[in-house]
Design a protein around this motif. Structure first.
Motif, mmCIF file in Angstrom:
data_model
loop_
_atom_site.group_PDB
_atom_site.id
_atom_site.type_symbol
_atom_site.label_atom_id
_atom_site.label_comp_id
_atom_site.label_asym_id
_atom_site.label_seq_id
_atom_site.Cartn_x
_atom_site.Cartn_y
_atom_site.Cartn_z
ATOM 1 N N HIS A 107 52.282 47.943 33.226
ATOM 2 C CA HIS A 107 51.372 46.507 33.089
ATOM 3 C C HIS A 107 52.347 45.535 32.466
ATOM 4 C CE1 HIS A 107 47.912 48.427 34.951
ATOM 5 N NE2 HIS A 107 48.271 49.322 34.046
ATOM 6 N N CYS B 222 45.782 44.822 44.418
ATOM 7 C CA CYS B 222 45.384 45.179 43.128
ATOM 8 C C CYS B 222 46.442 45.729 42.112
ATOM 9 C CB CYS B 222 44.210 46.558 42.993
ATOM 10 S SG CYS B 222 42.753 46.174 43.861
ATOM 11 N N LYS C 299 48.722 42.487 41.320
ATOM 12 C CA LYS C 299 47.869 41.421 40.587
ATOM 13 C C LYS C 299 48.015 40.361 41.737
ATOM 14 C CE LYS C 299 47.645 44.224 37.105
ATOM 15 N NZ LYS C 299 46.428 44.900 36.725
ATOM 16 N N CYS D 17 45.455 38.814 42.987
ATOM 17 C CA CYS D 17 44.117 38.448 43.073
ATOM 18 C C CYS D 17 43.805 37.359 43.795
ATOM 19 C CB CYS D 17 43.202 38.574 41.664
ATOM 20 S SG CYS D 17 43.572 39.801 40.760
#
Length: 434
Positions: A11, A413, A416, A418
């Motif tokens: 991440h 997802c 990232k 979004c």
């Protein structure tokens, strides 16, 4: 601790201070790589800048540097392309199989990340916006799923066009390579694609009426007729049963005739594979498909119904493989027809995308429409991504739905994205968050 290091690296929750190797070289993580869930290095195709040099390769993560030797990575060629060894504790230098020193970096996990790790880990399998999903309107969800479904087919079209170009513009060869790749069912997909690209279909078409010769070429090109690809305990049995030698002798003749160059048989992966997925079985099934003249795009476009298309893809093995999973290792007799589960996946990942791509190429919308119709008629996939979305509250009625949700997870997802996601937009508006 190692799980936490994996999480932080995946991440990119990296410390704010400058990162350096144990030799004092500056480290910049451009791309942390693709998380490998099977055997081999932990992250594939990472991009790391070390001082002024950009490296592209694999990353291995350990709690302690000495775990490199504990896990015997220094004797495993798969770790020769590791460009950075990330550890919580650097307690020694490490070298790969070639004797080259691997750059190492100690990763300091931020204190607040350590403190909240348990909570983060418990929600890592869900998208951050999962709480809002049950409250979304059916119209919004249906619209977004339809768009994702098309997006995924277009993405697969790009990959298929690439294969057709590699095959000098031949759609028949491009279809064969795509089919072969998907016969690898993920784990052996890359190996199957390289294997298919090594087979000159125009040349071996002269032997299409001889199943034994087809299987000899297919097995030989896969590198599976070399004794060093067979466990030593089965060497005697493989030679003694005769079929291995007959195939090998026939392949050597055909190899010389066509100037064939086989792939490395050590590319095939067997770890965590069920025997029915062993490359020997899948290659024999492909040989039977090719012999029956079913590995053909002309056959696919003529299928008006899902049932017809599935019948076209149905196949079994030659008699030898009814009692074997590898050369020399005998098993109980089993006809080993391709299973309904595997057939469903081949329809979703091969027949439908090729039909869609060919329709786009030929400007024939009827093929594209048929691809969407087939998706709606097929069963949804049952994998960890689909199960995750079900748990979040989304309905998954057919293969079109499951393909859309795989696209959502992989392209939005995981990356990232979004701000490009319609669910993300609803979440960011804040009107429906419970």
């Amino acid at each position: 601790m190692e799980q936490l290091l994996h999480y932080v690296w995946k991440h990119k929750m990296l410390p704010l201070h400058e990162m350096k190797t144990t030799k004092g070289l500056h480290v910049e993580v451009i791309d942390s790589g693709l998380h490998n869930m099977n055997s081999g290095p932990d992250f594939f195709n990472a991009k790391i800048k070390i001082d002024d040099t950009l490296w592209v390769g694999n990353v291995e993560i350990h709690d302690k540097a000495s775990d490199w030797y504990l896990h015997k990575h220094d004797k495993d060629e798969r770790y020769n392309n590791v460009i950075l060894h990330v550890c919580g504790d650097i307690d020694m230098e490490v070298k790969n199989q070639n004797g080259d020193c691997i750059p190492q970096m100690q990763l300091d996990v931020p204190e607040h990340v350590t403190r909240h790790y348990a909570e983060l880990l418990s929600t890592d399998n869900y998208p951050p916006c999962y709480k809002i999903i049950p409250e979304l309107s059916n119209l919004m969800v249906h619209s977004w799923m339809s768009a994702l479904q098309t997006e995924r087919l277009e993405q697969k079209t790009d990959a298929i066009i690439n294969r057709v170009e590699q095959c000098n513009g031949s759609w028949e060869a491009g279809f064969f390579v795509t089919l072969a790749r998907n016969f690898g069912f993920g784990i052996n997909g890359d190996a199957f694609e390289q294997w298919a690209l090594s087979i000159p279909l125009n040349d071996i078409a002269h032997h299409r009426d001889n199943l034994f010769q087809i299987e000899a070429i297919f097995m030989g090109q896969a590198g599976l007729l070399d004794l060093d690809t067979i466990p030593e305990k089965y060497h005697h049995d493989a030679i003694a049963d005769g079929y291995f030698n007959k195939l090998k002798n026939e392949y050597l003749y055909l190899k010389h005739k066509f100037g064939l160059q086989q792939i490395d048989g050590n590319m095939w992966r067997f770890l965590r594979l069920r025997p029915q997925n062993f490359p020997h079985i899948r290659i024999s099934q492909l040989a039977n498909l090719y012999y029956a003249a079913k590995c053909s795009i002309s056959q696919i476009v003529e299928c008006d119904t899902v049932k017809e298309a599935m019948n076209t893809m149905h196949t079994g093995v030659t008699p030898y493989w009814e009692t074997h999973y590898t050369f020399g290792s005998e098993s109980e007799k089993n006809e080993k027809h391709i299973s309904p589960f595997s057939l469903n996946l081949l329809m979703i990942n091969t027949v439908i995308p090729v039909l869609f791509a060919y329709g786009r190429h030929q400007s024939k919308e009827k093929y594209c429409d048929r691809a969407f119709d087939f998706l709606e008629q097929l069963k949804a996939e049952n994998n960890h991504i689909v199960r995750m979305w079900k748990e979040c509250g989304l309905k998954v009625d057919n293969a079109g739905d499951s393909q859309a949700l795989i696209q959502l997870k992989n392209e939005y997802c995981d990356k990232k994205n979004c701000l490009r996601c319609r669910i993300g937009y609803e979440y960011l508006k804040g009107e429906k968050i419970g």
